[in-house]
Design a protein around this motif. Structure first.
Motif, PDB file in Angstrom:
ATOM      1  N   TYR A  67       0.387  -7.035  -2.938  1.00 40.75           N
ATOM      2  CA  TYR A  67      -0.995  -6.783  -2.519  1.00 40.75           C
ATOM      3  C   TYR A  67      -1.035  -5.663  -1.478  1.00 40.75           C
ATOM      4  O   TYR A  67      -0.223  -5.621  -0.553  1.00 40.75           O
ATOM      5  CB  TYR A  67      -1.604  -8.057  -1.928  1.00 40.75           C
ATOM      6  N   HIS A  68      -1.983  -4.737  -1.650  1.00 40.42           N
ATOM      7  CA  HIS A  68      -2.223  -3.676  -0.661  1.00 40.42           C
ATOM      8  C   HIS A  68      -3.703  -3.691  -0.296  1.00 40.42           C
ATOM      9  O   HIS A  68      -4.569  -3.825  -1.166  1.00 40.42           O
ATOM     10  CB  HIS A  68      -1.850  -2.311  -1.221  1.00 40.42           C
ATOM     11  N   SER A  69      -3.981  -3.553   0.987  1.00 44.38           N
ATOM     12  CA  SER A  69      -5.377  -3.615   1.447  1.00 44.38           C
ATOM     13  C   SER A  69      -6.020  -2.238   1.570  1.00 44.38           C
ATOM     14  O   SER A  69      -7.191  -2.137   1.909  1.00 44.38           O
ATOM     15  CB  SER A  69      -5.452  -4.333   2.803  1.00 44.38           C
ATOM     16  N   LEU A  70      -5.260  -1.182   1.302  1.00 39.48           N
ATOM     17  CA  LEU A  70      -5.772   0.179   1.431  1.00 39.48           C
ATOM     18  C   LEU A  70      -5.710   0.906   0.104  1.00 39.48           C
ATOM     19  O   LEU A  70      -4.755   0.740  -0.673  1.00 39.48           O
ATOM     20  CB  LEU A  70      -4.966   0.963   2.480  1.00 39.48           C
ATOM     21  N   ARG A  71      -6.727   1.729  -0.145  1.00 42.96           N
ATOM     22  CA  ARG A  71      -6.724   2.579  -1.331  1.00 42.96           C
ATOM     23  C   ARG A  71      -5.656   3.661  -1.190  1.00 42.96           C
ATOM     24  O   ARG A  71      -5.308   4.072  -0.090  1.00 42.96           O
ATOM     25  CB  ARG A  71      -8.092   3.244  -1.517  1.00 42.96           C
ATOM     26  N   GLY A  72      -5.149   4.124  -2.327  1.00 37.84           N
ATOM     27  CA  GLY A  72      -4.192   5.220  -2.319  1.00 37.84           C
ATOM     28  C   GLY A  72      -2.753   4.810  -2.092  1.00 37.84           C
ATOM     29  O   GLY A  72      -1.864   5.659  -2.072  1.00 37.84           O
ATOM     30  N   VAL A  73      -2.499   3.508  -1.878  1.00 35.94           N
ATOM     31  CA  VAL A  73      -1.135   3.021  -1.693  1.00 35.94           C
ATOM     32  C   VAL A  73      -0.584   2.572  -3.045  1.00 35.94           C
ATOM     33  O   VAL A  73      -1.161   1.705  -3.701  1.00 35.94           O
ATOM     34  CB  VAL A  73      -1.085   1.844  -0.693  1.00 35.94           C
ATOM     35  N   TYR A  74       0.524   3.157  -3.456  1.00 34.27           N
ATOM     36  CA  TYR A  74       1.123   2.819  -4.743  1.00 34.27           C
ATOM     37  C   TYR A  74       2.139   1.687  -4.586  1.00 34.27           C
ATOM     38  O   TYR A  74       2.802   1.564  -3.555  1.00 34.27           O
ATOM     39  CB  TYR A  74       1.843   4.036  -5.328  1.00 34.27           C
ATOM     40  N   THR A  75       2.271   0.866  -5.617  1.00 32.50           N
ATOM     41  CA  THR A  75       3.405  -0.033  -5.732  1.00 32.50           C
ATOM     42  C   THR A  75       4.514   0.784  -6.379  1.00 32.50           C
ATOM     43  O   THR A  75       4.333   1.324  -7.476  1.00 32.50           O
ATOM     44  CB  THR A  75       3.060  -1.258  -6.586  1.00 32.50           C
ATOM     45  N   GLY A  76       5.646   0.897  -5.690  1.00 37.20           N
ATOM     46  CA  GLY A  76       6.643   1.867  -6.114  1.00 37.20           C
ATOM     47  C   GLY A  76       7.971   1.288  -6.549  1.00 37.20           C
ATOM     48  O   GLY A  76       8.116   0.077  -6.777  1.00 37.20           O
ATOM     49  N   LEU A  77       8.947   2.163  -6.635  1.00 32.17           N
ATOM     50  CA  LEU A  77      10.275   1.800  -7.100  1.00 32.17           C
ATOM     51  C   LEU A  77      10.916   0.742  -6.205  1.00 32.17           C
ATOM     52  O   LEU A  77      11.624  -0.144  -6.689  1.00 32.17           O
ATOM     53  CB  LEU A  77      11.158   3.056  -7.153  1.00 32.17           C
ATOM     54  N   LYS A  78      10.670   0.818  -4.902  1.00 34.74           N
ATOM     55  CA  LYS A  78      11.253  -0.153  -3.969  1.00 34.74           C
ATOM     56  C   LYS A  78      10.872  -1.581  -4.335  1.00 34.74           C
ATOM     57  O   LYS A  78      11.729  -2.480  -4.352  1.00 34.74           O
ATOM     58  CB  LYS A  78      10.794   0.168  -2.542  1.00 34.74           C
ATOM     59  N   GLU A  79       9.598  -1.794  -4.631  1.00 32.58           N
ATOM     60  CA  GLU A  79       9.142  -3.142  -5.001  1.00 32.58           C
ATOM     61  C   GLU A  79       9.770  -3.602  -6.318  1.00 32.58           C
ATOM     62  O   GLU A  79      10.127  -4.771  -6.482  1.00 32.58           O
ATOM     63  CB  GLU A  79       7.619  -3.171  -5.110  1.00 32.58           C
ATOM     64  N   SER A  80       9.907  -2.667  -7.252  1.00 31.30           N
ATOM     65  CA  SER A  80      10.513  -2.997  -8.539  1.00 31.30           C
ATOM     66  C   SER A  80      11.983  -3.347  -8.372  1.00 31.30           C
ATOM     67  O   SER A  80      12.481  -4.325  -8.950  1.00 31.30           O
ATOM     68  CB  SER A  80      10.345  -1.811  -9.498  1.00 31.30           C
ATOM     69  N   LEU A  81      12.720  -2.563  -7.568  1.00 33.92           N
ATOM     70  CA  LEU A  81      14.135  -2.823  -7.299  1.00 33.92           C
ATOM     71  C   LEU A  81      14.323  -4.163  -6.596  1.00 33.92           C
ATOM     72  O   LEU A  81      15.225  -4.944  -6.938  1.00 33.92           O
ATOM     73  CB  LEU A  81      14.704  -1.700  -6.430  1.00 33.92           C
ATOM     74  N   TYR A  82      13.477  -4.426  -5.608  1.00 36.88           N
ATOM     75  CA  TYR A  82      13.574  -5.661  -4.829  1.00 36.88           C
ATOM     76  C   TYR A  82      13.361  -6.882  -5.712  1.00 36.88           C
ATOM     77  O   TYR A  82      14.097  -7.871  -5.628  1.00 36.88           O
ATOM     78  CB  TYR A  82      12.528  -5.614  -3.712  1.00 36.88           C
ATOM     79  N   THR A  83      12.359  -6.817  -6.572  1.00 41.14           N
ATOM     80  CA  THR A  83      12.084  -7.933  -7.475  1.00 41.14           C
ATOM     81  C   THR A  83      13.246  -8.150  -8.432  1.00 41.14           C
ATOM     82  O   THR A  83      13.654  -9.300  -8.697  1.00 41.14           O
ATOM     83  CB  THR A  83      10.795  -7.667  -8.281  1.00 41.14           C
TER      84      THR A  83
END
Length: 283
Positions: free
Chosen positions: A150-166
């Motif tokens: 979840y991101h509370s601000l516009r323009g923030v991407y879910t990126g490679l870091k989140e994918s790697l971590y998961t």
């Protein structure tokens, strides 16, 4: 002369600034298609677009254009429901700041992705560490690890870091889960898409995948979040604790029962129910 000047300022093709700072070409089709998906007829959507275009100029921000669209819609007669539905992305953004409400919301809509949620925010022991998993879903008698970003601000991407971590968590708990899924309320980066595709990780986000993205599932099944009703932070917390995260859930019970469940006044609940009916059953 004013018309000529206006044409110079707003040529047929010009650029605007996105929330992430990118300078991109203004795409009027996005306004048109979003209005139609939110319930406007093609005729109404074109009329709204025409009015919006008359006020748009080069190097505006996408957020300023969004505000113009909302104002134009509000000035139209009998389009209150459209005005609320057009704010879908903002409604999801209002699920913060911690993101627990977003997790509960995703749990409420996962059945429309053919998953049954069997556990929420569970601690699972892996080979090397203990992990707190946002959601565990069941499909075809197999369990899936589901992470909600979840991101509370516009323009923030879910990126490679989140994918790697998961994926690292998934590997540490192998073979506990048959697969791994990420749900996020913003767009996902191209690097994350490429990596996820390579390892077999599923991602559902804003605008991705094209045919089954988060907003399309919401719009198709009228799964608008309860935050589309402009709740206070306390009301959001209460509804989240009661697992009532989809706006149309308020129509399942009468105001007296919901008031008893939530502690919110019957008058306030009744007003919310009226707004839900306007949004989903416009006259």
């Amino acid at each position: 002369m004013s018309l000529k000047l206006h044409y110079i300022i707003t040529p047929r093709k010009f650029f605007i600034y996105k929330a992430d700072g990118r300078r991109v070409q203004f795409n009027e089709h996005k306004i048109l298609s979003t209005c139609i998906r939110a319930g406007a007829s093609k005729k109404t959507a074109k009329r709204i677009l025409k009015k919006v275009k008359s006020e748009v100029y080069r190097d505006m921000t996408s957020n300023d254009i969004y505000k113009i669209v909302l104002r134009v819609i509000s000035e139209e007669k009998d389009l209150h429901a459209l005005h609320q539905r057009y704010q879908l992305k903002d409604a999801i953004m209002r699920m913060g700041p911690a993101g627990f409400a977003f997790e509960n919301y995703i749990a409420s809509i996962l059945e429309y992705y053919d998953y049954q949620v069997i556990r929420i925010r569970s601690k699972i022991r892996g080979k090397c560490a203990t992990h707190e998993i946002d959601l565990i879903g069941m499909k075809n008698n197999q369990e899936f690890l589901i992470e909600c970003k979840y991101h509370s601000l516009r323009g923030v991407y879910t990126g490679l870091k989140e994918s790697l971590y998961t994926h690292a968590r998934f590997l540490d708990m192998h073979p506990k889960f048959a697969g791994e899924i990420i749900f996020c309320n913003t767009q996902v980066s191209n690097h994350a898409k490429k990596y996820a595709k390579c390892i077999g990780q599923k991602i559902f986000s804003w605008r991705y995948p094209a045919a089954n993205s988060l907003e399309k599932i919401i719009e198709k099944h009228n799964l608008y979040p309860i935050t589309i009703l402009n709740l206070t932070e306390n009301e959001l917390r209460i509804f989240s604790d009661c697992n009532m995260m989809v706006a149309k859930d308020l129509l399942r019970y009468d105001e007296a029962k919901i008031a008893k469940m939530t502690g919110i006044s019957k008058k306030r609940i009744n007003n919310m129910q009226k707004l839900v009916k306007q949004i989903f059953h416009p006259t």
